[in-house]
Design an enzyme around this catalytic site. Structure first.
Site, PDB file in Angstrom:
ATOM      1  N   CYS A   5      -3.048  -2.459   8.891  1.00 39.78           N
ATOM      2  CA  CYS A   5      -3.477  -1.599   7.781  1.00 39.78           C
ATOM      3  C   CYS A   5      -4.250  -0.346   8.201  1.00 39.78           C
ATOM      4  O   CYS A   5      -3.811   0.761   7.916  1.00 39.78           O
ATOM      5  CB  CYS A   5      -4.309  -2.408   6.797  1.00 39.78           C
ATOM      6  SG  CYS A   5      -3.338  -3.666   5.958  1.00 39.78           S
TER       7      CYS A   5
ATOM      8  N   THR B 104       0.866  -1.188   0.000  1.00 40.12           N
ATOM      9  CA  THR B 104       0.000   0.000   0.000  1.00 40.12           C
ATOM     10  C   THR B 104       0.898   1.232   0.000  1.00 40.12           C
ATOM     11  O   THR B 104       1.661   1.435   0.950  1.00 40.12           O
ATOM     12  CB  THR B 104      -0.892  -0.036   1.258  1.00 40.12           C
ATOM     13  OG1 THR B 104      -1.622  -1.261   1.251  1.00 40.12           O
ATOM     14  CG2 THR B 104      -1.846   1.140   1.303  1.00 40.12           C
TER      15      THR B 104
ATOM     16  N   PHE C 154      -6.165  -6.373  -1.450  1.00 32.54           N
ATOM     17  CA  PHE C 154      -7.285  -6.128  -0.529  1.00 32.54           C
ATOM     18  C   PHE C 154      -7.522  -7.297   0.418  1.00 32.54           C
ATOM     19  O   PHE C 154      -8.549  -7.352   1.086  1.00 32.54           O
ATOM     20  CB  PHE C 154      -8.563  -5.835  -1.323  1.00 32.54           C
ATOM     21  CG  PHE C 154      -8.456  -4.620  -2.199  1.00 32.54           C
ATOM     22  CD1 PHE C 154      -8.580  -3.343  -1.653  1.00 32.54           C
ATOM     23  CD2 PHE C 154      -8.201  -4.731  -3.559  1.00 32.54           C
ATOM     24  CE1 PHE C 154      -8.451  -2.208  -2.454  1.00 32.54           C
ATOM     25  CE2 PHE C 154      -8.077  -3.602  -4.369  1.00 32.54           C
ATOM     26  CZ  PHE C 154      -8.204  -2.335  -3.816  1.00 32.54           C
TER      27      PHE C 154
ATOM     28  N   ARG D  10      -7.753  -9.865   3.466  1.00 33.70           N
ATOM     29  CA  ARG D  10      -7.844  -9.691   4.923  1.00 33.70           C
ATOM     30  C   ARG D  10      -7.075 -10.820   5.589  1.00 33.70           C
ATOM     31  O   ARG D  10      -7.234 -11.979   5.188  1.00 33.70           O
ATOM     32  CB  ARG D  10      -9.306  -9.807   5.397  1.00 33.70           C
ATOM     33  CG  ARG D  10     -10.200  -8.677   5.006  1.00 33.70           C
ATOM     34  CD  ARG D  10     -11.644  -9.101   5.166  1.00 33.70           C
ATOM     35  NE  ARG D  10     -11.970 -10.253   4.341  1.00 33.70           N
ATOM     36  CZ  ARG D  10     -13.072 -10.992   4.456  1.00 33.70           C
ATOM     37  NH1 ARG D  10     -13.959 -10.700   5.383  1.00 33.70           N
ATOM     38  NH2 ARG D  10     -13.302 -12.013   3.659  1.00 33.70           N
ATOM     39  N   GLU D  11      -6.278 -10.486   6.601  1.00 30.00           N
ATOM     40  CA  GLU D  11      -5.605 -11.559   7.346  1.00 30.00           C
ATOM     41  C   GLU D  11      -6.676 -12.450   7.956  1.00 30.00           C
ATOM     42  O   GLU D  11      -7.727 -11.981   8.382  1.00 30.00           O
ATOM     43  CB  GLU D  11      -4.732 -10.954   8.452  1.00 30.00           C
ATOM     44  CG  GLU D  11      -3.510 -10.286   7.881  1.00 30.00           C
ATOM     45  CD  GLU D  11      -2.691  -9.531   8.918  1.00 30.00           C
ATOM     46  OE1 GLU D  11      -2.891  -9.747  10.118  1.00 30.00           O
ATOM     47  OE2 GLU D  11      -1.860  -8.708   8.503  1.00 30.00           O
TER      48      GLU D  11
HETATM   49  P1  NAD Z   1       5.191  -7.723   6.432  1.00 27.28           P
HETATM   50  O1  NAD Z   1       5.929  -6.858   7.367  1.00 27.28           O
HETATM   51  O2  NAD Z   1       4.467  -8.930   6.947  1.00 27.28           O
HETATM   52  O3  NAD Z   1       6.198  -8.254   5.297  1.00 27.28           O
HETATM   53  C1  NAD Z   1       7.107  -7.450   4.614  1.00 27.28           C
HETATM   54  C2  NAD Z   1       8.321  -8.312   4.280  1.00 27.28           C
HETATM   55  O4  NAD Z   1       9.183  -7.587   3.403  1.00 27.28           O
HETATM   56  C3  NAD Z   1       9.171  -8.693   5.483  1.00 27.28           C
HETATM   57  O5  NAD Z   1       9.298 -10.113   5.544  1.00 27.28           O
HETATM   58  C4  NAD Z   1      10.536  -8.034   5.224  1.00 27.28           C
HETATM   59  O6  NAD Z   1      11.625  -8.801   5.703  1.00 27.28           O
HETATM   60  C5  NAD Z   1      10.516  -7.955   3.712  1.00 27.28           C
HETATM   61  N1  NAD Z   1      11.440  -6.964   3.130  1.00 27.28           N
HETATM   62  C6  NAD Z   1      11.603  -5.667   3.475  1.00 27.28           C
HETATM   63  N2  NAD Z   1      12.527  -5.082   2.662  1.00 27.28           N
HETATM   64  C7  NAD Z   1      12.941  -6.039   1.802  1.00 27.28           C
HETATM   65  C8  NAD Z   1      13.876  -6.065   0.717  1.00 27.28           C
HETATM   66  N3  NAD Z   1      14.573  -4.973   0.394  1.00 27.28           N
HETATM   67  N4  NAD Z   1      14.043  -7.202   0.047  1.00 27.28           N
HETATM   68  C9  NAD Z   1      13.366  -8.320   0.380  1.00 27.28           C
HETATM   69  N5  NAD Z   1      12.457  -8.358   1.377  1.00 27.28           N
HETATM   70  C10 NAD Z   1      12.252  -7.234   2.084  1.00 27.28           C
HETATM   71  O7  NAD Z   1       4.194  -6.770   5.644  1.00 27.28           O
HETATM   72  P2  NAD Z   1       2.727  -7.116   5.071  1.00 27.28           P
HETATM   73  O8  NAD Z   1       1.734  -7.146   6.167  1.00 27.28           O
HETATM   74  O9  NAD Z   1       2.832  -8.261   4.135  1.00 27.28           O
HETATM   75  O10 NAD Z   1       2.453  -5.790   4.242  1.00 27.28           O
HETATM   76  C11 NAD Z   1       3.184  -5.471   3.073  1.00 27.28           C
HETATM   77  C12 NAD Z   1       2.461  -4.351   2.364  1.00 27.28           C
HETATM   78  O11 NAD Z   1       1.169  -4.797   1.946  1.00 27.28           O
HETATM   79  C13 NAD Z   1       2.227  -3.111   3.205  1.00 27.28           C
HETATM   80  O12 NAD Z   1       2.314  -1.978   2.403  1.00 27.28           O
HETATM   81  C14 NAD Z   1       0.791  -3.285   3.690  1.00 27.28           C
HETATM   82  O13 NAD Z   1       0.167  -2.070   3.967  1.00 27.28           O
HETATM   83  C15 NAD Z   1       0.151  -3.941   2.475  1.00 27.28           C
HETATM   84  N6  NAD Z   1      -1.030  -4.759   2.788  1.00 27.28           N
HETATM   85  C16 NAD Z   1      -1.040  -5.559   3.898  1.00 27.28           C
HETATM   86  C17 NAD Z   1      -2.161  -6.352   4.152  1.00 27.28           C
HETATM   87  C18 NAD Z   1      -2.204  -7.229   5.374  1.00 27.28           C
HETATM   88  O14 NAD Z   1      -3.289  -7.737   5.669  1.00 27.28           O
HETATM   89  N7  NAD Z   1      -1.120  -7.467   6.069  1.00 27.28           N
HETATM   90  C19 NAD Z   1      -3.254  -6.328   3.273  1.00 27.28           C
HETATM   91  C20 NAD Z   1      -3.190  -5.524   2.141  1.00 27.28           C
HETATM   92  C21 NAD Z   1      -2.068  -4.741   1.908  1.00 27.28           C
END
Ligand code: NAD
Length: 433
Positions: free
Chosen positions: A263, A122, A152, A154-155
């Site tokens: 989020c 995001t 989009f 949801r966990e």
């Molecule tokens: P997260 O923290 O679970 O995972 C991010 C991962 O990226 C980590 O494992 C980290 O080690 C890795 N990382 C960081 N920099 C890196 C690099 N340079 N090279 C390789 N790996 C790298 O995050 P998330 O919850 O998966 O969220 C990721 C994005 O998706 C965010 O922008 C979030 O807002 C969005 N999002 C999350 C959800 C959710 O439900 N969690 C839903 C929709 C969107």
């Protein structure tokens, strides 16, 4: 197609696994070597129903692989998804894009043939423009296309949400990548997912606007619940009465604790901060943020009232500490505000969560993780039902509670007040008198 997911967290892992299950060759990359090694050994870093089975199935068929070698993984792939974190900056409300721009810089050095580079993370509106500028410094424009494809899911429901999404949003300023991505998503489109092609900036904003709207809906019903408590009305009746109006809809109208998770809190702050940058006042979202921040304090006040302001040495049991059920995610969970505050006031806290011990509470000496619901409830003066896990929905309190003096504060309205009254249990809930 050959895909590379950069960032193997909730979004990167779930979408990578699901894309591989649709027949694509997917490499999930993460800089966290421990995470990658665990995944190679079938150890899943997050709790997400159905994920483990899909990881095992697709690693076995070699459609899914894990790596910490970014350069090689990118070179082998046609489509690169950036799925790294975009947390809130320290000392500011804006999104910290360090990880995103770090990846963009890396990619600018690695492009060996035409690549579609997609932000699934995001990201604030205009981030795609910035990524394009970074890559353009090292690569000609015809070697890459930067696209926004917000996620989009949801966990807790992530596999289902990825496989049967309401919509797939592709924000690209060129038709070539749109055509390729429509084909990538075609197995979902034929099953009924709506496919929307917009400008890159519009796709970025759709994600923030959607999350802010959902956060507003939760906050709205939470405030209505406050009024219900004062006027002897059951908020569940209000939610049903409102939700049946198709213009409103019943989802996200459940009163409870402050919204949390990875989020809503960060995305509401980030959209306000982006709007400020563009001299636009998002006053509705600003009030939502404030109301939500006040919510944990408000529920805590009710806890003090329930305990007649005698918190010291009271045994308080928390059932569930994650921000919602079916996830182990603790990010911005309201328990992170409530438990430390109660602990500071001298309460003796025990908690049980189906996803286990939480490091977040390690530093509080009067906060203890219990391995089972029974042991957690033992000797409790107050039981707080914090998270709506199925495990807590049909507890036999009559046999579980040894003392008649135990009080229950059900922050998720899992039980009926009548039933609890019949059991002679002192019971409080949210938005009910
Ligand atoms: P997260 O923290 O679970 O995972 C991010 C991962 O990226 C980590 O494992 C980290 O080690 C890795 N990382 C960081 N920099 C890196 C690099 N340079 N090279 C390789 N790996 C790298 O995050 P998330 O919850 O998966 O969220 C990721 C994005 O998706 C965010 O922008 C979030 O807002 C969005 N999002 C999350 C959800 C959710 O439900 N969690 C839903 C929709 C969107």
């Amino acid at each position: 197609m050959k895909l590379c997911m950069i960032g193997t967290g909730y979004v990167g892992l779930v979408s990578g696994v699901c894309f591989s299950d649709l027949g694509n060759d997917v490499i999930c990359v993460d800089k966290d070597l421990n995470k990658i090694n665990n995944l190679k050994n079938g150890i899943i870093p997050i709790y997400e129903p159905g994920l483990e089975e899909l990881v095992l199935k697709n690693t076995k068929s070699k459609k899914l692989t894990f790596s910490n070698d970014l350069a090689n993984s990118v070179k082998k792939s046609d489509i690169i998804f950036i799925c790294v974190g975009t947390p809130t900056k320290k000392n500011s409300n804006s999104a910290d894009l360090t990880q995103i721009f770090g990846v963009a810089k890396e990619l600018s050095k690695l492009i060996n043939r035409f690549k579609i580079i997609i932000t699934k993370s995001t990201v604030p509106v205009t981030t795609g423009d910035e990524i394009e500028k970074i890559i353009k410094k090292k690569q000609p424009k015809n070697k890459f296309s930067v696209v926004s494809n917000p996620e989009f899911l949801r966990e807790g429901e992530a596999i289902r949400d990825f496989t049967f999404p309401d919509r797939v949003v592709i924000g690209s300023n060129d038709l070539k990548s749109n055509k390729i991505l429509k084909s990538l998503y075609s197995p979902l489109i034929v099953k009924g997912a709506k496919y929307i092609h917009t400008s890159r900036r519009a796709a970025e904003l759709i994600k923030y606007a959607s999350n802010s709207f959902l956060a507003t809906k939760i906050t709205f019903i939470n405030e209505i619940a406050n009024l219900c408590e004062k006027t002897n009305i059951n908020v569940d009746d209000i939610a049903i009465g409102m939700g049946l109006d198709e213009r409103i809809g019943s989802r996200f109208l459940r009163a409870g604790p402050a919204y949390g998770g990875s989020c809503f809190p960060k995305d509401t702050k980030a959209i306000v901060s982006t709007a400020d940058k563009f001299k636009t006042n998002l006053s509705v979202i600003k009030s939502v943020i404030k109301s939500n921040e006040d919510r944990s304090k408000l529920l805590l006040k009710r806890v003090y009232k329930i305990l007649n302001n005698k918190v010291k040495n009271k045994n308080i049991c928390f059932l569930g500490v994650t921000f919602k059920a079916n996830t182990d995610d603790m990010r911005d969970s309201s328990s992170l505000t409530m438990i430390p505050e109660l602990s500071k006031k001298g309460a003796l806290i025990k908690y049980f969560d189906p996803t286990g011990f939480k490091n977040d509470f390690k530093k509080y000496k009067n906060v203890q993780y219990m391995m089972s619901i029974d042991t957690c409830l033992a000797n409790a003066d107050l039981i707080i039902i914090h998270t709506e896990w199925n495990d807590f929905k049909s507890l036999n309190f009559k046999s579980l509670l040894k003392s008649k003096k135990v009080i229950i504060y059900d922050m998720r309205n899992l039980y009926s007040s009548n039933k609890m009254n019949k059991l002679n249990i002192k019971y409080f809930s949210v938005g009910r008198s």
